[in-house]
Design a protein around this motif. Structure first.
Motif, PDB file in Angstrom:
ATOM      1  N   ARG A  95       0.821  -1.068  -0.046  1.00 49.47           N
ATOM      2  CA  ARG A  95      -0.001   0.019   0.066  1.00 49.47           C
ATOM      3  C   ARG A  95       0.874   1.312   0.067  1.00 49.47           C
ATOM      4  N   ASN A  97       2.572   1.782  -3.323  1.00 45.04           N
ATOM      5  CA  ASN A  97       1.380   2.608  -4.406  1.00 45.04           C
ATOM      6  C   ASN A  97       1.210   4.030  -3.955  1.00 45.04           C
ATOM      7  N   ARG A  98       1.230   4.352  -2.661  1.00 45.18           N
ATOM      8  CA  ARG A  98       0.946   5.746  -2.073  1.00 45.18           C
ATOM      9  C   ARG A  98       2.127   6.623  -2.718  1.00 45.18           C
TER      10      ARG A  98
END
Ligand code: AMP
Length: 189
Positions: free
Chosen positions: A123, A126-127
């Motif tokens: 995550r 991706n951020r």
């Protein structure tokens, strides 16, 4: 409404805090955001914090305690606040207790957003890609290090706040809307 969002990096504290800001009309107090602003403004505090943050360690308790104490005195905190990323150690939690007592305030709830470590690593990767903004601490190695720091220094707060009867836990692996609803339920019962 006076809330703390507790959870590992990437669990969604920032996302949920922004939704709570809209829902309750209270400010988000993110020590990470305040420190990043200080770095951008090249203040002495920012310059001292940058290296520590880039390697994924915690800045000293007295620095963040000072930030939060000052911030709580601002007028917009009179109606409440959502703390995002503070406290992160038991001494910070104890300092917060003292500050709130001095200011005549008390917490309504501490919401723990639980999450699986491996999902968090992807995550956060991706951020970093999606935002296009390079956070020095968003690469995989540093994220894994920050997760260890969380386990060692911050996770003990779960028991600390459970002991005070304030802890509510929600599953941060669900969709954003589902987590928001779980928080609403956790706060209002
Ligand atoms: P965050 O944006 O909350 O993930 O915070 C980014 C970084 O800022 C952390 O990895 C720490 O280096 C620093 N930081 C933010 N909040 C705190 C805190 N309460 N105590 C110590 N360091 C903090």
């Amino acid at each position: 409404m006076r809330l703390i969002l507790l959870g590992p990096p990437g669990a969604g504290k920032g996302t949920q805090a922004k939704i709570l800001v809209e829902t309750y009309g209270i400010p988000q107090l993110s020590t990470g955001d305040i420190l990043r602003s200080a770095i951008a403004a090249r203040t002495p505090m920012g310059l001292a914090a940058k290296e520590i943050m880039d390697r994924g360690d915690l800045v000293p308790d007295h620095v963040v305690n000072g930030i939060v104490s000052e911030r709580l005195d601002k007028d917009d905190c009179a109606k409440g606040f959502v703390l995002d990323g503070f406290p992160r150690t038991i001494p910070q939690a104890e300092a917060l207790d003292g500050m709130l007592t001095d200011k005549g305030m008390s917490l309504d709830a501490v919401v723990e957003i639980t999450a699986d470590a491996d999902v968090l690593v992807s995550r956060i990767a991706n951020r970093a890609k999606e935002s296009g903004v390079a956070r020095g601490d968003d690469n995989e190695e540093v994220v894994r290090y920050r997760l260890n720091v969380y386990r060692e220094q911050t996770a003990p707060l779960v028991e600390f706040y459970r002991g005070k009867g304030l802890l509510r836990s929600v599953d941060g692996m669900e969709a954003v809307d589902t987590v928001t609803e779980a928080i609403r339920h956790a706060v209002h019962g």
